[in-house]
Scaffold this motif. Structure first.
Motif, PDB file in Angstrom:
ATOM      1  N   LYS A  48       3.588   5.055  -2.797  1.00 45.45           N
ATOM      2  CA  LYS A  48       3.680   4.483  -1.459  1.00 45.45           C
ATOM      3  C   LYS A  48       4.230   3.062  -1.533  1.00 45.45           C
ATOM      4  O   LYS A  48       5.083   2.665  -0.737  1.00 45.45           O
ATOM      5  N   LEU A  51       8.015   3.275  -2.430  1.00 45.41           N
ATOM      6  CA  LEU A  51       8.816   3.821  -1.323  1.00 45.41           C
ATOM      7  C   LEU A  51       9.019   2.804  -0.207  1.00 45.41           C
ATOM      8  O   LEU A  51      10.142   2.602   0.272  1.00 45.41           O
ATOM      9  N   ILE A  52       7.929   2.189   0.198  1.00 43.18           N
ATOM     10  CA  ILE A  52       8.024   1.271   1.340  1.00 43.18           C
ATOM     11  C   ILE A  52       8.849   0.040   0.977  1.00 43.18           C
ATOM     12  O   ILE A  52       9.710  -0.393   1.745  1.00 43.18           O
ATOM     13  N   LYS A  54      11.138  -0.190  -1.369  1.00 44.58           N
ATOM     14  CA  LYS A  54      12.551   0.185  -1.556  1.00 44.58           C
ATOM     15  C   LYS A  54      13.236   0.384  -0.211  1.00 44.58           C
ATOM     16  O   LYS A  54      14.343  -0.087   0.028  1.00 44.58           O
ATOM     17  N   SER A  55      12.569   1.142   0.659  1.00 42.12           N
ATOM     18  CA  SER A  55      13.177   1.437   1.947  1.00 42.12           C
ATOM     19  C   SER A  55      13.441   0.160   2.740  1.00 42.12           C
ATOM     20  O   SER A  55      14.543  -0.094   3.207  1.00 42.12           O
ATOM     21  N   GLU A  56      12.393  -0.657   2.866  1.00 46.39           N
ATOM     22  CA  GLU A  56      12.479  -1.767   3.816  1.00 46.39           C
ATOM     23  C   GLU A  56      13.138  -3.011   3.229  1.00 46.39           C
ATOM     24  O   GLU A  56      13.849  -3.713   3.946  1.00 46.39           O
ATOM     25  N   ILE A 131      -0.465  -0.577   2.165  1.00 46.05           N
ATOM     26  CA  ILE A 131       0.711  -1.367   1.793  1.00 46.05           C
ATOM     27  C   ILE A 131       1.732  -1.378   2.937  1.00 46.05           C
ATOM     28  O   ILE A 131       1.920  -0.385   3.646  1.00 46.05           O
ATOM     29  N   HIS A 132       2.339  -2.541   3.108  1.00 46.57           N
ATOM     30  CA  HIS A 132       3.347  -2.730   4.151  1.00 46.57           C
ATOM     31  C   HIS A 132       4.333  -3.721   3.558  1.00 46.57           C
ATOM     32  O   HIS A 132       3.952  -4.558   2.722  1.00 46.57           O
TER      33      HIS A 132
END
Lengths: 323, 389
Positions: A48, A51-52, A54-56, A131-132
């Protein structure tokens, strides 16, 4: 006590959510940024986080230039999962293999300095359930936007996960309140303005991290603050409110061990700085007791107290970074 | 139509190339608890994410359903709706944090309906990645108050107050890839409460047991002769009551649904059950309250409707076998307003409506490609012909 720092150097994550501005400023200053996740058996949360981030902060906003996982020898699928989601994964023992290997979070953070390329390094614990991407961009905000800030620490309201699927709305930070804050109050009252000195999320310039020693275990956060404070003063430090962080709850015994290591680090630092005079060496065993068949048996936890020197002193590092 | 059908398999790979963003949306929205009637926080994040993806218009309707509009090229074509319900069955005290492994996501609400909502929010980015422009505006609506006592209030309000015609609609559900719903049964959802007075009055020589009273209600419902045509059934779905093992139960509650493809039959069975409840209440001298929680009218489009036929083509092109059953979701509200619509599932999983619900990641990309294909079909005009039902 100089208390203006709290007002001046404390931020809220929402002050940095204009990611276009951060990217623009990062590019203007020609900065490279690395994110490092130290891991030990984090298969439930690692994907998680990767992913977050990398994406953002890599695909959508090119704020991070690399995402590195430094693992302490997980026995679960942490490394496989991290690789599957595109992180650069290293086992701590593979980095600088000629040095005597140690095992601990501090060791991973220190070795990350050797494998990462960034001018700024962001360290995030890998067990954050909520996570954010604010966890990274908010730590980067003050470093990118304010020239005087060199090191940024997170703080939050820390609910903890209890039981199987229930959340308790507040709590956590017990070691901070029972150990670290009283010690800071006694010896470095200025540092009490750092609201969560033990938070595992911080970011800073390489020039800071490479010039300070890293204890290999739990003491790394405390020693980092003391060393930065001692070398550069409080004004290079900032703290950012990241709202909420949800993590695994640890039992009192585990926190006891953590407190032991932190006390040890703290006292040794003060001794080294000449602020106290120890008549003899500290013991390196934390002794807890278990009741086994009506008999109290000691459970001894031994801490070696190893510490890595500032990595700038390591020839291989100087060679790699041409320093 | 055929030209884009051929593109669908390669769409799957392109969609997969932004899997981090799609999963991020699923996680960031799905981890926010949103029990029915308490969807406000999830609504805010839904809107934030849509705004962050630079959707042309981002707003809420008068009922606080969050909506994003991706503008189309035509000023005259009616909009296409894509909807997913935001609410979940789980309360705020339940851990909603997800665990992601190589090919799975696990956690409360992931199958109903976090995947659906996360994919809905990702559609603007997916359109961009696939370089797609549509003639119609695409209205992306996360609808609130859908489940249980919510009784589809969000979608009812949205459609009631939408001022222009709607070209067609796709309803997105997380689960299960391969579903193709295009008809909705008539449904009445009811609860019966049985309360026995705790004060010993003259009327009860032997105190009745609320659970046994409801047991009698169930027995009499089971004795009802239900026709095979129109297809009808009563589902006894929930039962609760009592205090402890050694005490006669003072309270009990029974939840059930009457389902039929004929509204008339739903009404008739409902009346029969009302009679049963009144009779038992009278004979046993207990208080029995029958409450209707929600109603849905039977509605459908036919299998030979161009929307259904095109959807089947899209699914087959992607190697999916369509499976059709009645659905009592947002679909029924579209159909009852004569708007052609289908409900599609995104992926496969296990432990539906449990806190450890798990979905597979890999099939999701086909599931999304299928939704894109159906939106393209509607945009090419398959819903523009006369309504055939």
């Amino acid at each position: 006590m100089k208390s203006t720092w709290l007002e001046k150097n404390t931020f809220h994550y929402s002050e940095f959510n204009d990611l276009d501005r951060l990217v623009e400023e990062k590019q203007r200053k020609n900065l490279k940024i690395s994110l490092c996740l130290p891991t030990l058996n984090e298969e439930k949360t690692i994907a998680k986080e990767i992913l977050i981030m990398k994406s953002e902060l890599m695909t959508r906003y090119p704020l991070l230039d690399e995402l590195v996982v430094i693992d302490s020898g997980s026995t679960d699928k942490t490394r496989e999962i991290a690789r599957a989601y595109g992180a650069d994964v290293y086992e701590a023992t593979e980095i600088l293999p000629d040095l005597e290997p140690f095992k601990g979070k501090g060791e991973n953070l220190w070795k990350a300095l050797y494998v990462t390329k960034g001018d700024i390094i962001v360290y995030l614990d890998a067990d954050i359930k909520n996570i954010h991407h604010r966890f990274a961009y908010a730590l980067l905000g003050p470093l990118i936007l304010f020239d005087n800030i060199k090191y940024v620490k997170a703080f939050y309201d820390r609910p903890i996960a209890i039981g199987k699927s229930k959340i308790r709305p507040t709590g956590g930070g017990r070691v901070t309140e029972l150990v670290v804050r009283p010690m800071f109050s006694l010896f470095f009252p200025e540092l009490t303005q750092i609201l969560q000195p033990l938070s595992g999320e911080y970011a800073g310039f390489r020039e800071i991290f490479e010039a300070i020693p890293f204890p290999i275990g739990y003491g790394v956060e405390t020693s980092m603050i003391l060393d930065i404070y001692e070398k550069w003063g409080l004004d290079v430090i900032a703290q950012v409110d990241l709202d909420r962080r949800i993590h695994r709850n640890q039992d009192t015994r585990a926190l006891g061990k953590m407190a032991f290591v932190i006390l040890m680090t703290f006292i040794n630092r003060k001794n080294k700085l000449g602020l106290i005079d120890l008549k003899e060496d500290l013991f390196n065993e934390m002794i807890q007791y278990n009741l086994v068949k009506n008999e109290y048996k000691p459970d001894i936890f031994q801490i070696e107290g190893h510490e890595r020197p500032p990595i700038i002193e390591i020839p291989a590092y100087r060679e790699k970074f041409k320093k | 139509m055929d030209s884009y059908l051929d593109k669908l398999p390669e769409f799957v790979d392109t969609i997969k190339s932004i899997k981090e963003t799609i999963i991020t949306n699923i996680v960031l929205i799905g981890q926010i608890p949103a029990p029915t009637f308490k969807e406000k926080r999830r609504t805010s994040v839904f809107m934030e994410r849509l705004a962050d993806f630079h959707v042309d218009e981002c707003t809420t309707d008068g009922y606080r359903n969050p909506i994003g509009i991706v503008k189309g090229t035509s000023e005259t074509k009616p909009p296409i709706f894509v909807v997913a319900h935001l609410d979940t069955i789980w309360g705020t005290d339940i851990d909603h944090y997800y665990t992601i492994k190589e090919n799975s996501i696990t956690g409360a609400g992931i199958m109903d309906n976090s995947i659906g909502v996360g994919v809905l929010v990702s559609l603007p980015e997916i359109f961009r990645k696939l370089n797609l422009r549509f003639e119609s505006d695409i209205v992306l609506a996360g609808v609130i108050q859908s489940l249980g006592k919510g009784n589809l209030r969000g979608i009812r309000h949205l459609l009631k107050t939408w001022s222009t015609p709607i070209r067609g609609a796709v309803c997105i559900e997380s689960n299960e890839l391969g579903r193709l719903n295009y008809y909705a049964d008539g449904m009445t959802r009811c609860e019966i409460d049985c309360n026995i007075s705790t004060i010993n009055g003259w009327e009860h020589k032997f105190k009745p047991n609320a659970i046994l009273i409801l047991n009698e209600v169930i027995n009499q419902i089971l004795k009802l002769r239900l026709p095979q045509r129109p297809r009808s059934r009563v589902i006894i779905g929930k039962m609760s009551g009592g205090f402890k093992h050694g005490m006669i139960a003072n309270d009990a509650r029974l939840g059930f649904e009457i389902q039929s493809n004929s509204d008339k039959m739903v009404k008739s069975i409902s009346n029969n059950i009302k009679d049963i409840v009144e009779g038992i209440s009278h004979e046993y001298e207990v208080e029995l309250k029958l409450k209707t929680l929600s109603n849905i009218h039977a509605a459908r489009i036919k299998f030979n409707h161009p929307l259904v036929k095109s959807t089947v083509d899209v699914m087959k092109k992607l190697g999916l076998t369509p499976i059709s059953e009645p659905s009592e979701s947002e679909l029924s509200i579209f159909l009852s307003r004569k708007i052609p619509a289908v409900t599609l599932g995104i992926t496969r999983g296990e432990n539906y409506q449990q806190t450890n619900a798990m979905v597979e990641i890999e099939p999701m990309f086909k599931g999304i490609a299928q939704i894109i294909g159906v939106i393209m079909a509607i945009d090419s005009g398959v819903c523009d012909e006369e309504y055939l039902a």
